[in-house]
Design an enzyme around this catalytic site. Structure first.
Site, PDB file in Angstrom:
ATOM      1  CG  HIS A 227      33.035   0.174  31.857  1.00  0.00           C
ATOM      2  ND1 HIS A 227      32.234   1.267  32.076  1.00  0.00           N
ATOM      3  CD2 HIS A 227      32.955  -0.072  30.524  1.00  0.00           C
ATOM      4  CE1 HIS A 227      31.700   1.673  30.925  1.00  0.00           C
ATOM      5  NE2 HIS A 227      32.134   0.864  29.972  1.00  0.00           N
TER       6      HIS A 227
ATOM      7  CD  GLU B  22      31.235   2.038  35.166  1.00  0.00           C
ATOM      8  OE1 GLU B  22      32.074   2.624  34.452  1.00  0.00           O
ATOM      9  OE2 GLU B  22      30.422   1.225  34.723  1.00  0.00           O
TER      10      GLU B  22
ATOM     11  N   GLY C 271      20.381  -3.185  19.424  1.00  0.00           N
ATOM     12  CA  GLY C 271      21.039  -2.294  18.462  1.00  0.00           C
ATOM     13  C   GLY C 271      22.230  -3.024  17.875  1.00  0.00           C
ATOM     14  NE  ARG C 272      25.905   1.185  16.851  1.00  0.00           N
ATOM     15  CZ  ARG C 272      25.590   2.492  16.833  1.00  0.00           C
ATOM     16  NH1 ARG C 272      25.527   3.146  15.695  1.00  0.00           N
ATOM     17  NH2 ARG C 272      25.386   3.155  17.961  1.00  0.00           N
ATOM     18  CB  ILE C 273      26.500  -4.046  21.323  1.00  0.00           C
ATOM     19  CG1 ILE C 273      27.568  -3.015  20.940  1.00  0.00           C
ATOM     20  CG2 ILE C 273      27.086  -5.107  22.254  1.00  0.00           C
ATOM     21  CD1 ILE C 273      28.040  -2.133  22.091  1.00  0.00           C
TER      22      ILE C 273
ATOM     23  NE  ARG D  57      27.574   4.417  29.452  1.00  0.00           N
ATOM     24  CZ  ARG D  57      28.487   3.823  28.657  1.00  0.00           C
ATOM     25  NH1 ARG D  57      28.747   2.537  28.787  1.00  0.00           N
ATOM     26  NH2 ARG D  57      29.159   4.528  27.766  1.00  0.00           N
TER      27      ARG D  57
ATOM     28  CB  ILE E 233      27.495  -5.787  28.539  1.00  0.00           C
ATOM     29  CG1 ILE E 233      28.902  -5.577  27.954  1.00  0.00           C
ATOM     30  CG2 ILE E 233      26.473  -5.855  27.418  1.00  0.00           C
ATOM     31  CD1 ILE E 233      29.936  -6.420  28.548  1.00  0.00           C
TER      32      ILE E 233
ATOM     33  NE  ARG F  82      13.760   4.363  22.692  1.00  0.00           N
ATOM     34  CZ  ARG F  82      14.590   5.385  22.654  1.00  0.00           C
ATOM     35  NH1 ARG F  82      14.326   6.463  23.359  1.00  0.00           N
ATOM     36  NH2 ARG F  82      15.688   5.336  21.938  1.00  0.00           N
TER      37      ARG F  82
ATOM     38  CG  ASP G 250      31.925  -4.655  31.518  1.00  0.00           C
ATOM     39  OD1 ASP G 250      32.994  -4.937  32.106  1.00  0.00           O
ATOM     40  OD2 ASP G 250      31.876  -3.909  30.520  1.00  0.00           O
TER      41      ASP G 250
HETATM   42  P1  NAP Z   1      22.781   1.234  19.500  1.00  0.00           P
HETATM   43  O1  NAP Z   1      23.103   0.562  18.210  1.00  0.00           O
HETATM   44  O2  NAP Z   1      22.327   2.643  19.479  1.00  0.00           O
HETATM   45  O3  NAP Z   1      21.708   0.330  20.248  1.00  0.00           O
HETATM   46  C1  NAP Z   1      20.983   0.750  21.358  1.00  0.00           C
HETATM   47  C2  NAP Z   1      19.643   0.031  21.352  1.00  0.00           C
HETATM   48  O4  NAP Z   1      18.952   0.328  22.565  1.00  0.00           O
HETATM   49  C3  NAP Z   1      18.746   0.428  20.192  1.00  0.00           C
HETATM   50  O5  NAP Z   1      18.290  -0.710  19.552  1.00  0.00           O
HETATM   51  C4  NAP Z   1      17.595   1.183  20.828  1.00  0.00           C
HETATM   52  O6  NAP Z   1      16.375   0.909  20.138  1.00  0.00           O
HETATM   53  C5  NAP Z   1      17.580   0.599  22.252  1.00  0.00           C
HETATM   54  N1  NAP Z   1      17.090   1.590  23.218  1.00  0.00           N
HETATM   55  C6  NAP Z   1      17.530   2.842  23.412  1.00  0.00           C
HETATM   56  N2  NAP Z   1      16.812   3.450  24.365  1.00  0.00           N
HETATM   57  C7  NAP Z   1      15.881   2.569  24.761  1.00  0.00           C
HETATM   58  C8  NAP Z   1      14.814   2.615  25.715  1.00  0.00           C
HETATM   59  N3  NAP Z   1      14.576   3.720  26.439  1.00  0.00           N
HETATM   60  N4  NAP Z   1      14.051   1.514  25.875  1.00  0.00           N
HETATM   61  C9  NAP Z   1      14.268   0.405  25.141  1.00  0.00           C
HETATM   62  N5  NAP Z   1      15.267   0.295  24.222  1.00  0.00           N
HETATM   63  C10 NAP Z   1      16.054   1.372  24.037  1.00  0.00           C
HETATM   64  O7  NAP Z   1      24.048   1.205  20.457  1.00  0.00           O
HETATM   65  P2  NAP Z   1      25.198   0.104  20.563  1.00  0.00           P
HETATM   66  O8  NAP Z   1      26.330   0.457  19.693  1.00  0.00           O
HETATM   67  O9  NAP Z   1      24.582  -1.254  20.447  1.00  0.00           O
HETATM   68  O10 NAP Z   1      25.642   0.356  22.101  1.00  0.00           O
HETATM   69  C11 NAP Z   1      24.700   0.178  23.134  1.00  0.00           C
HETATM   70  C12 NAP Z   1      25.227   0.635  24.466  1.00  0.00           C
HETATM   71  O11 NAP Z   1      26.186  -0.287  24.959  1.00  0.00           O
HETATM   72  C13 NAP Z   1      25.976   1.971  24.492  1.00  0.00           C
HETATM   73  O12 NAP Z   1      25.084   3.060  24.507  1.00  0.00           O
HETATM   74  C14 NAP Z   1      26.784   1.881  25.750  1.00  0.00           C
HETATM   75  O13 NAP Z   1      26.071   2.399  26.841  1.00  0.00           O
HETATM   76  C15 NAP Z   1      26.982   0.374  25.945  1.00  0.00           C
HETATM   77  N6  NAP Z   1      28.385  -0.034  25.776  1.00  0.00           N
HETATM   78  C16 NAP Z   1      29.051  -0.574  26.827  1.00  0.00           C
HETATM   79  C17 NAP Z   1      30.361  -0.980  26.660  1.00  0.00           C
HETATM   80  C18 NAP Z   1      31.134  -1.595  27.789  1.00  0.00           C
HETATM   81  O14 NAP Z   1      32.358  -1.508  27.775  1.00  0.00           O
HETATM   82  N7  NAP Z   1      30.482  -2.231  28.742  1.00  0.00           N
HETATM   83  C19 NAP Z   1      31.008  -0.818  25.443  1.00  0.00           C
HETATM   84  C20 NAP Z   1      30.292  -0.275  24.401  1.00  0.00           C
HETATM   85  C21 NAP Z   1      28.972   0.114  24.574  1.00  0.00           C
HETATM   86  P3  NAP Z   1      15.152   1.977  20.127  1.00  0.00           P
HETATM   87  O15 NAP Z   1      15.760   3.298  19.784  1.00  0.00           O
HETATM   88  O16 NAP Z   1      14.202   1.429  19.117  1.00  0.00           O
HETATM   89  O17 NAP Z   1      14.567   1.944  21.505  1.00  0.00           O
HETATM   90  C1  8YV Z   2      34.477   2.345  27.035  1.00  0.00           C
HETATM   91  C2  8YV Z   2      31.947   2.145  26.588  1.00  0.00           C
HETATM   92  O1  8YV Z   2      34.864   1.699  28.201  1.00  0.00           O
HETATM   93  O2  8YV Z   2      31.880   2.635  24.279  1.00  0.00           O
HETATM   94  C3  8YV Z   2      31.295   2.701  25.369  1.00  0.00           C
HETATM   95  O3  8YV Z   2      30.157   3.176  25.492  1.00  0.00           O
HETATM   96  O4  8YV Z   2      31.367   2.097  27.622  1.00  0.00           O
HETATM   97  C4  8YV Z   2      33.319   1.579  26.510  1.00  0.00           C
HETATM   98  O5  8YV Z   2      33.661   1.130  25.257  1.00  0.00           O
HETATM   99  C5  8YV Z   2      34.380   3.771  27.337  1.00  0.00           C
HETATM  100  O6  8YV Z   2      33.758   4.500  26.351  1.00  0.00           O
HETATM  101  C6  8YV Z   2      35.763   4.346  27.551  1.00  0.00           C
HETATM  102  O7  8YV Z   2      35.633   5.611  28.006  1.00  0.00           O
END
Ligand code: NAP
Ligand code: 8YV
Length: 327
Positions: free
Chosen positions: A284, A266, A158-160, A237, A235, A180, A261
């Site tokens: 995290h 948590e 996705g975006r990240i 969930r 990175i 998917r 991360d």
């Molecule tokens: P996004 O743009 O919605 O990207 C999520 C991607 O995952 C999409 O390409 C989606 O494609 C795919 N996906 C979703 N469900 C799926 C499944 N069951 N099987 C296979 N692929 C699947 O979101 P984003 O902005 O990149 O953020 C992604 C995630 O990063 C967040 O939801 C969050 O949990 C995590 N995050 C963590 C941190 C941190 O601090 N560690 C910070 C920010 C975000 P399809 O719909 O085509 O499957």
């Molecule tokens: C933050 C994140 O740590 O954006 C997310 O999905 O996991 C992180 O950027 C969290 O949202 C802060 O509560």
């Protein structure tokens, strides 16, 4: 809305700790009330009658939504909103917003830092220096692993995921991915299953969201497919990885190393991971710079301001895209 209602400030509930900048902006535009945590048993009669919005880091479940009959919007801080029951919110006519895009590059930077740290053992090398071992015992050992020659798979393009892929590409490494759905127009090799992706690569970077569709998707079978030179970076969930299977895989040499991360419960990290010398563990911190958290805070509060001033959200989550304001 009556004249009296129009004159009184909108009440926003902020459960638990919250970002200072967001709190300052909420106080300037709304009337803020707080409770220790998002627990319906802590909601007072006055909150029940007056709260129209929630701003929160924390999970908001169906019972919490039901405890606030005048709730219109949940402005979730973060892009991942798996801890908010967005489907229930949609059924109740409650808007849910998140904070996409503003954190994408920061999280991708952290993912790459964690990958290099894991493969080149930078955490252990720095400890070697700080413990005085460079002086007492000589050079730190050569790292067993390297980024060179690796093939990288991204789970969640996705975006990240895309921002991570661009960085990996700049390092001269091939990229493949699993979602998917195939992303139209994206040249990276697509795999319709996670297992097939794991078989094709030796470095798996998970950036998929949490929730039922990804729960423990990275299981013993996927780790075994990644192989003994395999590196797993998470990175996205913690719930996406079967942590018990990962601890066993690290111990038994099923994969070579991991960088995490995020964790399933948590801030609790299982002993099997804390104990593993081939695990690099972060609390995290993917988006955790002052710069990026301020941008997330602004977007979180901008959603509330836009909703109450203009009756439209800026970044609604897909589940609540059709929720209309209650005039
Ligand atoms: P996004 O743009 O919605 O990207 C999520 C991607 O995952 C999409 O390409 C989606 O494609 C795919 N996906 C979703 N469900 C799926 C499944 N069951 N099987 C296979 N692929 C699947 O979101 P984003 O902005 O990149 O953020 C992604 C995630 O990063 C967040 O939801 C969050 O949990 C995590 N995050 C963590 C941190 C941190 O601090 N560690 C910070 C920010 C975000 P399809 O719909 O085509 O499957
Ligand atoms: C933050 C994140 O740590 O954006 C997310 O999905 O996991 C992180 O950027 C969290 O949202 C802060 O509560």
């Amino acid at each position: 809305m009556t004249k009296a209602e129009a004159a009184s400030p909108v009440v926003i509930l902020v459960p638990g700790d919250f970002n200072d900048h967001a709190v300052g902006r909420i106080d300037a535009a709304f009337h803020r009330v707080g409770i220790e945590r998002a627990d319906p048993s802590l909601v007072t009669d006055e909150m029940r009658a007056t709260v129209r919005g929630i701003a929160s880091y924390a999970g908001i479940n169906a019972a919490m939504i039901d405890a606030l009959p005048n709730l219109e919007i949940i402005a979730s801080f973060g892009v991942g909103y798996d801890s908010v029951d967005a489907n229930h919110a949609a059924r109740r006519g409650v808007m849910v917003t998140n904070t996409p895009d503003v954190l994408t590059e920061e999280v991708a930077d952290t993912a790459i830092g964690l990958l290099i740290n894991t493969v080149r053992e930078l955490y252990a090398a720095e400890k070697w220096l700080r413990d005085g071992n460079w002086v007492k015992k000589g050079n730190y050992r050569l790292s067993r692993l390297t980024l060179r020659g690796r093939r990288v798979g991204i789970f969640g393009m996705g975006r990240i995921g895309l921002a991570v892929a661009r960085r990996v590409e700049a390092f001269g490494l091939p990229v493949a991915y699993h979602n998917r759905r195939k992303v139209e127009g994206l040249a990276y090799e697509y795999h319709s299953t996670l297992k097939s992706l794991a078989e094709a690569v030796d470095t798996l970077i998970c950036v998929a969201p949490g929730g039922v569709s990804t729960e423990k998707a990275v299981n013993a079978e996927v780790l075994s497919a990644l192989g003994s030179n395999g590196v797993l970076i998470n990175i996205g969930r913690g719930s996406v990885v079967d942590e018990a299977a990962l601890a066993s895989a690290l111990k038994d040499g099923v994969i070579a190393a991991t960088g995490l991360d995020v964790f399933a419960d948590e801030p609790n990290v299982p002993w099997g991971l804390l104990d593993a010398p081939n695990a690099s563990l972060l609390p995290h911190v993917g988006s955790a710079s002052e710069h990026t958290r301020r941008a997330m805070a602004d977007l979180c509060v901008d959603n509330l301001v836009s909703w109450f001033a203009e009756r439209r959200p800026l970044t609604p989550v897909p589940e609540t895209i059709n929720v209309k304001p209650r005039v």
